[in-house]
Write a protein that holds these residues in place. Structure first.
Motif, PDB file in Angstrom:
ATOM      1  N   GLY A 219       0.795  -1.215   0.000  1.00 37.22           N
ATOM      2  CA  GLY A 219       0.000   0.000   0.000  1.00 37.22           C
ATOM      3  C   GLY A 219       0.826   1.262   0.000  1.00 37.22           C
ATOM      4  O   GLY A 219       0.265   2.371   0.006  1.00 37.22           O
ATOM      5  N   CYS A 222       0.154   4.480  -2.147  1.00 34.77           N
ATOM      6  CA  CYS A 222      -0.624   5.667  -1.766  1.00 34.77           C
ATOM      7  C   CYS A 222       0.269   6.772  -1.210  1.00 34.77           C
ATOM      8  O   CYS A 222      -0.100   7.946  -1.248  1.00 34.77           O
ATOM      9  N   THR A 248       0.460  -7.094   1.796  1.00 39.49           N
ATOM     10  CA  THR A 248      -0.090  -6.001   2.607  1.00 39.49           C
ATOM     11  C   THR A 248       0.907  -5.469   3.617  1.00 39.49           C
ATOM     12  O   THR A 248       0.800  -4.327   4.060  1.00 39.49           O
ATOM     13  N   TYR A 254      -0.797   0.678   5.571  1.00 35.40           N
ATOM     14  CA  TYR A 254      -2.221   0.865   5.270  1.00 35.40           C
ATOM     15  C   TYR A 254      -2.375   1.612   3.951  1.00 35.40           C
ATOM     16  O   TYR A 254      -1.780   2.681   3.761  1.00 35.40           O
ATOM     17  N   PRO A 255      -3.157   1.083   3.006  1.00 37.07           N
ATOM     18  CA  PRO A 255      -3.335   1.762   1.713  1.00 37.07           C
ATOM     19  C   PRO A 255      -4.390   2.873   1.827  1.00 37.07           C
ATOM     20  O   PRO A 255      -5.587   2.617   1.747  1.00 37.07           O
ATOM     21  N   THR A 257      -6.524   5.066   0.438  1.00 41.44           N
ATOM     22  CA  THR A 257      -7.122   5.340  -0.869  1.00 41.44           C
ATOM     23  C   THR A 257      -7.717   6.743  -0.952  1.00 41.44           C
ATOM     24  O   THR A 257      -8.138   7.174  -2.032  1.00 41.44           O
ATOM     25  N   ASN A 287      -3.473  -2.361   9.742  1.00 36.73           N
ATOM     26  CA  ASN A 287      -3.882  -2.838   8.433  1.00 36.73           C
ATOM     27  C   ASN A 287      -4.157  -4.339   8.519  1.00 36.73           C
ATOM     28  O   ASN A 287      -3.645  -5.019   9.414  1.00 36.73           O
ATOM     29  N   SER A 291      -7.218  -6.026   2.959  1.00 36.34           N
ATOM     30  CA  SER A 291      -7.027  -4.825   2.135  1.00 36.34           C
ATOM     31  C   SER A 291      -6.326  -5.135   0.812  1.00 36.34           C
ATOM     32  O   SER A 291      -6.204  -4.256  -0.045  1.00 36.34           O
ATOM     33  N   ILE A 295      -5.359  -2.984  -3.029  1.00 32.99           N
ATOM     34  CA  ILE A 295      -4.001  -2.729  -3.495  1.00 32.99           C
ATOM     35  C   ILE A 295      -3.836  -3.250  -4.933  1.00 32.99           C
ATOM     36  O   ILE A 295      -3.261  -2.577  -5.789  1.00 32.99           O
TER      37      ILE A 295
END
Length: 325
Positions: A219, A222, A248, A254-255, A257, A287, A291, A295
């Motif tokens: 992630g 991002c 992940t 943590y992605p 978005t 995270n 998720s 990604i």
């Protein structure tokens, strides 16, 4: 009434089709528009730190959510003797779902130098059938948790071990590419090499790809705001699908978005289903593997490919590299 008339009367009469009502038409339209929300990508997370204490209370739920989201298999990284042992234990609790790795992270190198006897425990863990790779190992010069000489020493020991066991290598590298390549280039019979959680420049990535190494992405996409980094790697086609893996790095990376610098076409490429898992169960503080579909969809948008293409290619690469069943 004769017999023929009786038979005709007994036969069921055809039901005339009626046009759907306005309510029924609205329901059909809604069902059609929501189809994509229920379509799972089939993905494999090649890096989740599920031995982290943040999962100590609800690991069963975390694993189940990952499965529900489409994550078919998880590789849990060991980054020390203790966490490698715990990762192996998890692989036996969740067979055919969780697979473990055995690694001494550069930050933890000094522990082996200070207590050499623990290396024998580490070797024993790495030999287990459920352990599918050696690493993460490598060099990290961003922080000084272990001296560079100690890092190089333990990195080299793990390279010898991976060669002896013929297991793939997960490489962690931060601000140390030249030294990492110098050490790796000394070996002619290396097993497959994966540069995990890559955060460098496109130029640095080329040095790895020229050696036929694999690159895994997280992630971090991002967070990357540069014109020379991971995003460029995807946008200009430098990173081919047959060299790509996804992870992940949960509970980290943590992605986000909602990041302002994330292009709109990438944001719109993330399905409602993926966003549902991401926003309901994942945070900056923790995270989760669920998720991963988000990604994959971001990577696909940057590469101008379909999510299915990226999911299929990365899953195939993982199955092939690590012998996952």
């Amino acid at each position: 009434m004769n017999v023929e008339q009786q038979q005709q009367q007994q036969q069921p009469q055809p039901v005339l089709a009626t046009a759907p009502t306005a309510v029924e038409e609205e329901q059909l339209d809604m069902a059609d528009s929501m189809k994509h929300c229920f379509e799972n990508l089939i993905v494999i997370d090649v890096g989740a730190n599920l031995t982290n204490k943040k999962y100590s209370r609800d690991l069963d739920s975390v694993v189940q959510r990952a499965r529900d989201a489409g994550v078919q298999k998880l590789m849990v990284h060991g980054t020390s003797v203790k966490s490698s042992k715990e990762a192996l234990r998890l692989s036996r609790i969740y067979p055919d779902i969780i697979y473990s790795t055995a690694g001494i992270h550069p930050h933890d190198s000094k522990s082996i130098v200070e207590e050499p006897s623990t290396w024998f425990d580490f070797e024993h863990i790495a030999q287990a059938q459920e352990c599918v790779a050696v690493g993460p190992c490598g060099l990290d010069y961003q922080r000084d948790f272990s001296e560079p000489d100690a890092q190089k020493q333990i990195f080299t020991k793990q390279l010898h071990l991976a060669i002896r066991l013929n297991k793939p290598l997960l490489i962690h590298e931060r601000s140390a590419q030249n030294d990492v390549l110098e050490i790796l280039d000394k070996f002619e019979n290396l097993p497959p090499v994966i540069i995990r959680g890559f955060m460098g420049t496109a130029e640095e990535a080329l040095k790895y790809l020229d050696r036929r190494f694999y690159i895994s992405l997280t992630g971090y996409l991002c967070k990357d705001k540069s014109d020379t980094g991971v995003r460029k790697l995807l946008e200009n086609g430098t990173l081919p699908l047959d060299r790509l893996l996804v992870e992940t790095d949960a509970p980290f990376m943590y992605p986000n978005t909602r990041a302002s610098k994330l292009p709109q076409h990438v944001k719109s490429g993330i399905t409602e289903r993926s966003l549902l898992y991401l926003h309901r169960y994942c945070t900056f503080q923790r995270n989760e593997p669920c998720s991963l579909p988000a990604i994959v969809e971001m990577i696909a948008a940057f590469m101008k490919k379909t999510p299915d293409e990226v999911a299929l290619a990365t899953a195939f690469n993982a199955l092939k590299l690590f012998g996952l069943s």
